[in-house]
Design an enzyme around this catalytic site. Structure first.
Site, PDB file in Angstrom:
ATOM      1  N   HIS A  72      16.202   8.765  43.703  1.00  0.00           N
ATOM      2  CA  HIS A  72      15.575   8.631  45.022  1.00  0.00           C
ATOM      3  C   HIS A  72      15.850   7.243  45.577  1.00  0.00           C
ATOM      4  O   HIS A  72      15.698   6.253  44.880  1.00  0.00           O
ATOM      5  CB  HIS A  72      14.054   8.836  44.921  1.00  0.00           C
ATOM      6  CG  HIS A  72      13.652  10.281  44.880  1.00  0.00           C
ATOM      7  ND1 HIS A  72      12.388  10.715  45.189  1.00  0.00           N
ATOM      8  CD2 HIS A  72      14.362  11.394  44.566  1.00  0.00           C
ATOM      9  CE1 HIS A  72      12.342  12.033  45.078  1.00  0.00           C
ATOM     10  NE2 HIS A  72      13.508  12.464  44.694  1.00  0.00           N
ATOM     11  N   TYR A 200       3.140   8.764  49.690  1.00  0.00           N
ATOM     12  CA  TYR A 200       1.875   8.135  49.287  1.00  0.00           C
ATOM     13  C   TYR A 200       1.038   8.026  50.561  1.00  0.00           C
ATOM     14  O   TYR A 200       1.428   7.321  51.491  1.00  0.00           O
ATOM     15  CB  TYR A 200       2.098   6.721  48.749  1.00  0.00           C
ATOM     16  CG  TYR A 200       2.736   6.645  47.373  1.00  0.00           C
ATOM     17  CD1 TYR A 200       4.118   6.728  47.211  1.00  0.00           C
ATOM     18  CD2 TYR A 200       1.956   6.460  46.233  1.00  0.00           C
ATOM     19  CE1 TYR A 200       4.699   6.634  45.947  1.00  0.00           C
ATOM     20  CE2 TYR A 200       2.527   6.358  44.966  1.00  0.00           C
ATOM     21  CZ  TYR A 200       3.895   6.449  44.835  1.00  0.00           C
ATOM     22  OH  TYR A 200       4.476   6.358  43.586  1.00  0.00           O
ATOM     23  N   LYS A 296       3.918   2.977  37.157  1.00  0.00           N
ATOM     24  CA  LYS A 296       4.389   1.942  36.231  1.00  0.00           C
ATOM     25  C   LYS A 296       4.096   2.203  34.758  1.00  0.00           C
ATOM     26  O   LYS A 296       4.691   1.551  33.889  1.00  0.00           O
ATOM     27  CB  LYS A 296       3.752   0.583  36.605  1.00  0.00           C
ATOM     28  CG  LYS A 296       4.280   0.009  37.895  1.00  0.00           C
ATOM     29  CD  LYS A 296       5.666  -0.571  37.695  1.00  0.00           C
ATOM     30  CE  LYS A 296       6.405  -0.820  38.971  1.00  0.00           C
ATOM     31  NZ  LYS A 296       7.553   0.018  39.216  1.00  0.00           N
ATOM     32  N   TYR A 383       8.547  -1.745  43.066  1.00  0.00           N
ATOM     33  CA  TYR A 383       8.535  -0.303  42.787  1.00  0.00           C
ATOM     34  C   TYR A 383       9.751   0.100  41.939  1.00  0.00           C
ATOM     35  O   TYR A 383       9.621   0.873  40.996  1.00  0.00           O
ATOM     36  CB  TYR A 383       8.503   0.501  44.096  1.00  0.00           C
ATOM     37  CG  TYR A 383       8.129   1.952  43.882  1.00  0.00           C
ATOM     38  CD1 TYR A 383       6.806   2.380  44.017  1.00  0.00           C
ATOM     39  CD2 TYR A 383       9.083   2.899  43.525  1.00  0.00           C
ATOM     40  CE1 TYR A 383       6.451   3.709  43.794  1.00  0.00           C
ATOM     41  CE2 TYR A 383       8.746   4.224  43.306  1.00  0.00           C
ATOM     42  CZ  TYR A 383       7.431   4.622  43.442  1.00  0.00           C
ATOM     43  OH  TYR A 383       7.083   5.933  43.220  1.00  0.00           O
TER      44      TYR A 383
HETATM   45  P1  FAD Z   1       1.213   7.751  24.782  1.00  0.00           P
HETATM   46  O1  FAD Z   1       2.052   8.589  25.646  1.00  0.00           O
HETATM   47  O2  FAD Z   1      -0.258   7.804  24.936  1.00  0.00           O
HETATM   48  O3  FAD Z   1       1.585   8.121  23.280  1.00  0.00           O
HETATM   49  C1  FAD Z   1       0.820   7.695  22.185  1.00  0.00           C
HETATM   50  C2  FAD Z   1       0.960   8.706  21.067  1.00  0.00           C
HETATM   51  O4  FAD Z   1       0.251   8.236  19.937  1.00  0.00           O
HETATM   52  C3  FAD Z   1       0.365  10.053  21.428  1.00  0.00           C
HETATM   53  O5  FAD Z   1       1.320  11.064  21.201  1.00  0.00           O
HETATM   54  C4  FAD Z   1      -0.852  10.176  20.529  1.00  0.00           C
HETATM   55  O6  FAD Z   1      -1.107  11.507  20.140  1.00  0.00           O
HETATM   56  C5  FAD Z   1      -0.473   9.301  19.365  1.00  0.00           C
HETATM   57  N1  FAD Z   1      -1.612   8.737  18.645  1.00  0.00           N
HETATM   58  C6  FAD Z   1      -2.772   8.265  19.155  1.00  0.00           C
HETATM   59  N2  FAD Z   1      -3.582   7.812  18.180  1.00  0.00           N
HETATM   60  C7  FAD Z   1      -2.920   8.006  17.029  1.00  0.00           C
HETATM   61  C8  FAD Z   1      -3.236   7.744  15.675  1.00  0.00           C
HETATM   62  N3  FAD Z   1      -4.422   7.209  15.353  1.00  0.00           N
HETATM   63  N4  FAD Z   1      -2.340   8.067  14.741  1.00  0.00           N
HETATM   64  C9  FAD Z   1      -1.145   8.612  15.060  1.00  0.00           C
HETATM   65  N5  FAD Z   1      -0.798   8.895  16.332  1.00  0.00           N
HETATM   66  C10 FAD Z   1      -1.666   8.582  17.299  1.00  0.00           C
HETATM   67  N6  FAD Z   1       1.968   7.029  34.198  1.00  0.00           N
HETATM   68  C11 FAD Z   1       2.654   7.090  35.315  1.00  0.00           C
HETATM   69  O7  FAD Z   1       3.520   6.229  35.528  1.00  0.00           O
HETATM   70  N7  FAD Z   1       2.426   8.125  36.210  1.00  0.00           N
HETATM   71  C12 FAD Z   1       1.490   9.098  35.967  1.00  0.00           C
HETATM   72  O8  FAD Z   1       1.314  10.021  36.763  1.00  0.00           O
HETATM   73  C13 FAD Z   1       0.733   9.042  34.817  1.00  0.00           C
HETATM   74  N8  FAD Z   1      -0.227   9.964  34.551  1.00  0.00           N
HETATM   75  C14 FAD Z   1      -0.969   9.836  33.404  1.00  0.00           C
HETATM   76  C15 FAD Z   1      -1.986  10.746  33.120  1.00  0.00           C
HETATM   77  C16 FAD Z   1      -2.778  10.620  31.965  1.00  0.00           C
HETATM   78  C17 FAD Z   1      -3.892  11.607  31.681  1.00  0.00           C
HETATM   79  C18 FAD Z   1      -2.529   9.541  31.060  1.00  0.00           C
HETATM   80  C19 FAD Z   1      -3.362   9.366  29.795  1.00  0.00           C
HETATM   81  C20 FAD Z   1      -1.483   8.650  31.346  1.00  0.00           C
HETATM   82  C21 FAD Z   1      -0.716   8.781  32.511  1.00  0.00           C
HETATM   83  N9  FAD Z   1       0.317   7.890  32.813  1.00  0.00           N
HETATM   84  C22 FAD Z   1       1.028   7.974  33.942  1.00  0.00           C
HETATM   85  C23 FAD Z   1       0.661   6.816  31.945  1.00  0.00           C
HETATM   86  C24 FAD Z   1       1.868   7.156  31.072  1.00  0.00           C
HETATM   87  O9  FAD Z   1       1.850   8.522  30.772  1.00  0.00           O
HETATM   88  C25 FAD Z   1       1.757   6.290  29.854  1.00  0.00           C
HETATM   89  O10 FAD Z   1       1.880   4.935  30.279  1.00  0.00           O
HETATM   90  C26 FAD Z   1       2.778   6.602  28.777  1.00  0.00           C
HETATM   91  O11 FAD Z   1       2.512   7.855  28.212  1.00  0.00           O
HETATM   92  C27 FAD Z   1       2.729   5.534  27.687  1.00  0.00           C
HETATM   93  O12 FAD Z   1       3.472   5.950  26.588  1.00  0.00           O
HETATM   94  P2  FAD Z   1       3.043   5.537  25.128  1.00  0.00           P
HETATM   95  O13 FAD Z   1       4.085   6.139  24.244  1.00  0.00           O
HETATM   96  O14 FAD Z   1       2.813   4.076  25.065  1.00  0.00           O
HETATM   97  O15 FAD Z   1       1.613   6.210  24.890  1.00  0.00           O
HETATM   98  C1  DHB Z   2       3.902  10.568  39.907  1.00  0.00           C
HETATM   99  C2  DHB Z   2       2.838   9.888  39.431  1.00  0.00           C
HETATM  100  C3  DHB Z   2       2.563   8.631  39.938  1.00  0.00           C
HETATM  101  O1  DHB Z   2       1.541   7.930  39.462  1.00  0.00           O
HETATM  102  C4  DHB Z   2       3.336   8.064  40.915  1.00  0.00           C
HETATM  103  O2  DHB Z   2       3.000   6.845  41.399  1.00  0.00           O
HETATM  104  C5  DHB Z   2       4.409   8.757  41.379  1.00  0.00           C
HETATM  105  C6  DHB Z   2       4.688  10.017  40.869  1.00  0.00           C
HETATM  106  C7  DHB Z   2       4.193  11.921  39.379  1.00  0.00           C
HETATM  107  O3  DHB Z   2       3.472  12.376  38.490  1.00  0.00           O
HETATM  108  O4  DHB Z   2       5.128  12.542  39.849  1.00  0.00           O
END
Ligand code: FAD
Ligand code: DHB
Length: 388
Positions: A72, A200, A296, A383
């Site tokens: 995009h 947005y 982010k 962004y």
């Molecule tokens: P996570 O994806 O949380 O992965 C951590 C992993 O560790 C999980 O699989 C979990 O099961 C595992 N774990 C936890 N505790 C333990 C343990 N004790 N032992 C072993 N394993 C464990 N970001 C955006 O940019 N846009 C979005 O729209 C957006 N929506 C989101 C919606 C939700 C509900 C959440 C929670 C987050 C969202 N985020 C979004 C943020 C983004 O998804 C996260 O920043 C990203 O997943 C971070 O990745 P990570 O691997 O650090 O953590």
């Molecule tokens: C999406 C989520 C976001 O938080 C964002 O800023 C843009 C896109 C998405 O889930 O597509």
């Protein structure tokens, strides 16, 4: 069992770190609490910064993203039924990639399988021991049997509710937090996106976002009260509310259909410092949370992995400078993304605790953004992602 780097958490940050280290000849074991299907059923982020795109390519998992993802060149911001475009390509010469976190995670699992990477699912009771010594190890239970994993380093990639951050003594850990008085209700629907680019929308009824996963799969969000429940929202109620908050032309074009996922995410800004304690590193959501407004969260997890991956490769070459400075280096970028996500959240949401003055400030800021190339350049630069 022994490995060089024990990775707690098999979300995007744990899997990407494992994949990159494996390719550099460093051996890892990933311990994940959930099943693979469960991890792949979570619908989360949708937008990749170009730095994340390049990291995924470097890890050898870019092929499907390059074939199926959507670059995009800009986004729309809308206010009072009027939209304007932030043209990233024109302003800063960069793009972002629309490719869902679910797909990124699936590609990483498949790559780990192809390389015989060790990802152990359904582990319970993970504990990190001796992180402040030269001989750390991790214990966990699986199918009722206790296991011990000895290692040189531990990467805490276990998200906000994981054990890694809790392993750092309270006397060492500093926490910074802002909880927002609202959440995002999101739905996924098998309908064509309302626009080619994201919208947005700031509105007096609350924020709305039109996003997508592909040409037949849309992702939409509306701001809801902090204590609202998914059960309060029928699909029809969601579509009606979305239509009210986005510009009229978009509302008229909107194709609706049954939701295939519907959930509420609370909004929070959070940072834990430091991101290293002895031989334990915090990566991604384990160390920080951003409100989703700037897209982010996932991208910050990827930049942490970038710093840690290079630091560990350097350490195995005999130079621990990168490891010693991982926390400072990662936090410098984390705080700038926190700032951007916080400011986008402030710009676009309705704050129940704010008065008329703040509402005018928000309007003035959007008006400034609409008419100032300098302001647009700053938004675009953040962004698409600040440099690593
Ligand atoms: P996570 O994806 O949380 O992965 C951590 C992993 O560790 C999980 O699989 C979990 O099961 C595992 N774990 C936890 N505790 C333990 C343990 N004790 N032992 C072993 N394993 C464990 N970001 C955006 O940019 N846009 C979005 O729209 C957006 N929506 C989101 C919606 C939700 C509900 C959440 C929670 C987050 C969202 N985020 C979004 C943020 C983004 O998804 C996260 O920043 C990203 O997943 C971070 O990745 P990570 O691997 O650090 O953590
Ligand atoms: C999406 C989520 C976001 O938080 C964002 O800023 C843009 C896109 C998405 O889930 O597509």
């Amino acid at each position: 069992m022994r490995c060089q780097v024990a990775i707690i958490g098999g979300g995007p940050s744990g899997l990407l770190l494992s994949q990159l280290l494996h390719r550099a000849g460093i051996d890892t074991v990933v311990l994940e609490r959930q099943s693979r299907d469960y991890v792949l059923s979570r619908i989360r982020a949708g937008v990749l910064e170009w730095g994340s795109v390049e990291m995924l390519r470097e890890a050898g998992v870019g092929a499907r993203m390059d074939a199926e993802g959507y670059p995009h060149d800009g986004v729309y911001l809308a206010c009072r039924n009027e939209g304007f475009r932030i043209d990233f390509k024109d302003l800063v010469g960069k793009q972002v990639m629309v490719y869902g976190q679910t797909e990124v995670t699936r590609d990483l699992y498949e790559a780990r399988d192809r390389m015989d990477g060790k990802v152990i699912h359904n582990v319970e009771g993970v504990q990190i021991h001796g992180a402040d010594s030269d001989a750390p190890y991790v214990t966990y239970t699986r199918d009722g049997t206790e296991h011990r994993l000895d290692c040189d380093w531990v990467a805490g990639c276990d998200g906000f509710h994981g054990v890694s951050r809790q392993t750092i003594p309270a006397s060492v850990l500093k926490e910074f937090e802002r909880v927002y008085p609202f959440g995002w209700l999101g739905i996924l629907s098998e309908t064509p996106p309302v626009d080619d680019e994201l919208i947005y929308a700031q509105h007096e009824r609350g924020f709305a976002l039109c996003s997508m996963r592909n040409a037949r799969l849309s992702r939409y969000y509306v701001q809801v009260a902090q204590d609202d429940k998914v059960e309060n929202w029928s699909d029809d109620a969601f579509w009606d509310e979305l239509r009210r908050r986005i510009p009229e032309d978009a509302a008229e074009r909107l194709v609706t259909g049954p939701s295939i996922e519907k959930s509420i995410a609370p909004l929070r800004s959070y940072v834990a410092e430091p991101m290293r304690w002895g031989r334990l590193f915090l990566v991604g959501d384990a160390a920080h949370i951003v409100p989703p407004t700037g897209a982010k969260g996932l991208n910050l997890a990827v930049s942490d992995v970038h710093y840690l991956y290079h630091a560990l490769v350097q350490a195995y070459e005999g130079d621990e400078h990168g490891v010693a400075h991982y926390s400072e280096q990662a936090l410098a970028r984390v705080w700038k993304s926190e700032r951007f996500s916080w400011s986008m959240t402030g710009l676009l949401h309705r704050f129940p605790d704010r008065g008329a003055f703040e509402a005018r400030m928000q309007e003035a800021e959007l008006d400034y953004l609409q008419h100032s190339r300098a302001a647009q350049t700053s938004l675009a630069e953040n962004y698409v992602g600040l440099p690593y």
